[in-house]
Design a protein around this motif. Structure first.
Motif, PDB file in Angstrom:
ATOM      1  N   ARG A  49      22.077   9.504  -0.198  1.00 36.90           N
ATOM      2  CA  ARG A  49      22.959   8.694   0.654  1.00 36.90           C
ATOM      3  C   ARG A  49      24.031   9.558   1.310  1.00 36.90           C
ATOM      4  NH1 ARG A  49      22.638   3.339   0.177  1.00 36.90           N
ATOM      5  NH2 ARG A  49      21.387   2.505  -1.510  1.00 36.90           N
ATOM      6  N   GLY A  50      24.385   9.166   2.532  1.00 34.18           N
ATOM      7  CA  GLY A  50      25.503   9.772   3.230  1.00 34.18           C
ATOM      8  C   GLY A  50      25.348  11.242   3.544  1.00 34.18           C
ATOM      9  N   ARG A  51      24.171  11.645   4.014  1.00 36.23           N
ATOM     10  CA  ARG A  51      23.924  13.040   4.376  1.00 36.23           C
ATOM     11  C   ARG A  51      23.885  13.193   5.892  1.00 36.23           C
ATOM     12  NH1 ARG A  51      22.373  16.279  -0.111  1.00 36.23           N
ATOM     13  NH2 ARG A  51      23.093  15.078  -1.882  1.00 36.23           N
TER      14      ARG A  51
ATOM     15  N   VAL B  83      13.827  19.184   8.901  1.00 35.80           N
ATOM     16  CA  VAL B  83      15.221  18.921   9.255  1.00 35.80           C
ATOM     17  C   VAL B  83      16.127  19.651   8.270  1.00 35.80           C
ATOM     18  CG1 VAL B  83      14.780  16.676  10.311  1.00 35.80           C
ATOM     19  CG2 VAL B  83      15.323  16.782   7.902  1.00 35.80           C
ATOM     20  N   TRP B  84      17.282  20.084   8.767  1.00 39.89           N
ATOM     21  CA  TRP B  84      18.282  20.688   7.892  1.00 39.89           C
ATOM     22  C   TRP B  84      19.195  19.573   7.407  1.00 39.89           C
ATOM     23  CZ3 TRP B  84      18.970  25.211   5.534  1.00 39.89           C
ATOM     24  CH2 TRP B  84      20.205  25.439   4.914  1.00 39.89           C
ATOM     25  N   VAL B  85      19.197  19.340   6.108  1.00 43.26           N
ATOM     26  CA  VAL B  85      20.030  18.315   5.497  1.00 43.26           C
ATOM     27  C   VAL B  85      21.220  19.017   4.854  1.00 43.26           C
ATOM     28  CG1 VAL B  85      20.134  16.442   3.816  1.00 43.26           C
ATOM     29  CG2 VAL B  85      17.978  16.913   5.002  1.00 43.26           C
ATOM     30  N   GLU B  86      22.431  18.694   5.330  1.00 39.88           N
ATOM     31  CA  GLU B  86      23.626  19.314   4.757  1.00 39.88           C
ATOM     32  C   GLU B  86      23.658  19.075   3.247  1.00 39.88           C
ATOM     33  OE1 GLU B  86      25.979  21.350   6.039  1.00 39.88           O
ATOM     34  OE2 GLU B  86      24.787  21.330   7.872  1.00 39.88           O
ATOM     35  N   GLY B  87      23.871  20.140   2.503  1.00 37.55           N
ATOM     36  CA  GLY B  87      23.939  20.054   1.053  1.00 37.55           C
ATOM     37  C   GLY B  87      22.596  20.166   0.353  1.00 37.55           C
ATOM     38  N   THR B  88      21.507  20.141   1.135  1.00 36.07           N
ATOM     39  CA  THR B  88      20.159  20.219   0.551  1.00 36.07           C
ATOM     40  C   THR B  88      19.360  21.379   1.120  1.00 36.07           C
ATOM     41  OG1 THR B  88      20.126  17.835   0.204  1.00 36.07           O
ATOM     42  CG2 THR B  88      18.009  18.948   0.191  1.00 36.07           C
ATOM     43  N   GLY B  89      19.399  21.546   2.442  1.00 38.70           N
ATOM     44  CA  GLY B  89      18.631  22.600   3.107  1.00 38.70           C
ATOM     45  C   GLY B  89      17.473  22.027   3.897  1.00 38.70           C
ATOM     46  N   TRP B  90      16.511  22.889   4.238  1.00 37.54           N
ATOM     47  CA  TRP B  90      15.361  22.469   5.043  1.00 37.54           C
ATOM     48  C   TRP B  90      14.468  21.542   4.232  1.00 37.54           C
ATOM     49  CZ3 TRP B  90      15.495  22.879   9.995  1.00 37.54           C
ATOM     50  CH2 TRP B  90      16.182  23.923  10.604  1.00 37.54           C
ATOM     51  N   THR B  91      14.146  20.398   4.841  1.00 35.82           N
ATOM     52  CA  THR B  91      13.304  19.398   4.198  1.00 35.82           C
ATOM     53  C   THR B  91      12.282  18.897   5.212  1.00 35.82           C
ATOM     54  OG1 THR B  91      15.199  18.713   2.852  1.00 35.82           O
ATOM     55  CG2 THR B  91      13.308  17.236   2.902  1.00 35.82           C
TER      56      THR B  91
ATOM     57  N   LEU C 100       9.950   8.265  12.446  1.00 36.34           N
ATOM     58  CA  LEU C 100      10.749   9.097  11.557  1.00 36.34           C
ATOM     59  C   LEU C 100      11.386  10.251  12.337  1.00 36.34           C
ATOM     60  CD1 LEU C 100      11.397   9.284   8.493  1.00 36.34           C
ATOM     61  CD2 LEU C 100       9.413  10.788   8.286  1.00 36.34           C
ATOM     62  N   VAL C 101      10.617  10.877  13.205  1.00 45.26           N
ATOM     63  CA  VAL C 101      11.131  11.976  14.030  1.00 45.26           C
ATOM     64  C   VAL C 101      12.215  11.472  14.982  1.00 45.26           C
ATOM     65  CG1 VAL C 101      10.555  13.676  15.809  1.00 45.26           C
ATOM     66  CG2 VAL C 101       9.028  13.350  13.865  1.00 45.26           C
ATOM     67  N   VAL C 102      11.995  10.329  15.615  1.00 46.96           N
ATOM     68  CA  VAL C 102      12.985   9.760  16.537  1.00 46.96           C
ATOM     69  C   VAL C 102      14.290   9.461  15.801  1.00 46.96           C
ATOM     70  CG1 VAL C 102      13.533   7.749  17.971  1.00 46.96           C
ATOM     71  CG2 VAL C 102      11.315   8.877  18.195  1.00 46.96           C
ATOM     72  N   ALA C 103      14.211   8.907  14.605  1.00 48.37           N
ATOM     73  CA  ALA C 103      15.414   8.621  13.813  1.00 48.37           C
ATOM     74  C   ALA C 103      16.144   9.909  13.451  1.00 48.37           C
ATOM     75  CB  ALA C 103      15.051   7.849  12.550  1.00 48.37           C
ATOM     76  N   ALA C 104      15.398  10.945  13.084  1.00 45.20           N
ATOM     77  CA  ALA C 104      16.013  12.224  12.723  1.00 45.20           C
ATOM     78  C   ALA C 104      16.694  12.881  13.919  1.00 45.20           C
ATOM     79  CB  ALA C 104      14.970  13.168  12.131  1.00 45.20           C
ATOM     80  N   VAL C 105      16.029  12.860  15.066  1.00 45.59           N
ATOM     81  CA  VAL C 105      16.602  13.447  16.281  1.00 45.59           C
ATOM     82  C   VAL C 105      17.877  12.697  16.669  1.00 45.59           C
ATOM     83  CG1 VAL C 105      16.246  13.765  18.764  1.00 45.59           C
ATOM     84  CG2 VAL C 105      14.455  14.410  17.161  1.00 45.59           C
ATOM     85  N   GLY C 106      17.833  11.376  16.667  1.00 43.82           N
ATOM     86  CA  GLY C 106      19.007  10.580  17.019  1.00 43.82           C
ATOM     87  C   GLY C 106      20.173  10.827  16.086  1.00 43.82           C
ATOM     88  N   ALA C 107      19.903  10.875  14.787  1.00 40.06           N
ATOM     89  CA  ALA C 107      20.967  11.116  13.810  1.00 40.06           C
ATOM     90  C   ALA C 107      21.569  12.498  13.970  1.00 40.06           C
ATOM     91  CB  ALA C 107      20.425  10.939  12.397  1.00 40.06           C
ATOM     92  N   ALA C 108      20.715  13.502  14.186  1.00 42.12           N
ATOM     93  CA  ALA C 108      21.216  14.874  14.362  1.00 42.12           C
ATOM     94  C   ALA C 108      22.028  14.992  15.650  1.00 42.12           C
ATOM     95  CB  ALA C 108      20.048  15.861  14.369  1.00 42.12           C
ATOM     96  N   HIS C 109      21.537  14.398  16.717  1.00 39.86           N
ATOM     97  CA  HIS C 109      22.226  14.472  18.003  1.00 39.86           C
ATOM     98  C   HIS C 109      23.600  13.810  17.947  1.00 39.86           C
ATOM     99  CE1 HIS C 109      23.238  13.125  22.094  1.00 39.86           C
ATOM    100  NE2 HIS C 109      22.765  14.310  22.429  1.00 39.86           N
ATOM    101  N   ASP C 110      23.671  12.649  17.315  1.00 37.85           N
ATOM    102  CA  ASP C 110      24.916  11.879  17.274  1.00 37.85           C
ATOM    103  C   ASP C 110      25.824  12.253  16.103  1.00 37.85           C
ATOM    104  OD1 ASP C 110      23.938  10.567  19.485  1.00 37.85           O
ATOM    105  OD2 ASP C 110      23.249   8.816  18.371  1.00 37.85           O
ATOM    106  N   GLY C 111      25.333  13.086  15.185  1.00 33.41           N
ATOM    107  CA  GLY C 111      26.141  13.485  14.031  1.00 33.41           C
ATOM    108  C   GLY C 111      26.394  12.346  13.057  1.00 33.41           C
ATOM    109  N   ARG C 112      25.486  11.382  13.002  1.00 36.23           N
ATOM    110  CA  ARG C 112      25.658  10.222  12.120  1.00 36.23           C
ATOM    111  C   ARG C 112      25.175  10.512  10.706  1.00 36.23           C
ATOM    112  NH1 ARG C 112      22.879   5.510  15.321  1.00 36.23           N
ATOM    113  NH2 ARG C 112      21.651   7.211  16.149  1.00 36.23           N
TER     114      ARG C 112
END
Length: 68
Positions: free
Chosen positions: A2-4, A20-28, A39-51
């Motif tokens: 949660r909250g990554r 994807v690079w997950v802060e506190g975890t690394g490449w996953t 799944l890719v669209v959600a990851a791109v959107g989250a990374a782009h927006d910093g959410r």
């Protein structure tokens, strides 16, 4: 998990897919299969927006679900 934050994405046209690079975890790796495009669209959107995201991993440690 949660909250990554997802900060970077890496892809390759081979079977290794998208990572994807997950802060506190690394490449996953994102789990291939049904729903992979969403799944890719959600990851791109989250990374782009910093959410912050919550995510679930499968038995081998690949991300199989992202909640933004």
């Amino acid at each position: 998990m949660r909250g990554r934050t997802l900060t970077r994405l890496w892809s390759h046209d081979a079977s290794t897919g998208v990572w994807v690079w997950v802060e506190g975890t690394g490449w996953t790796r994102l789990c291939p299969g049904e729903g992979f495009d969403r799944l890719v669209v959600a990851a791109v959107g989250a990374a782009h927006d910093g959410r912050l995201v919550d995510y679930r991993v499968d038995a081998v440690g690949r991300i199989e679900q992202i909640l933004v």
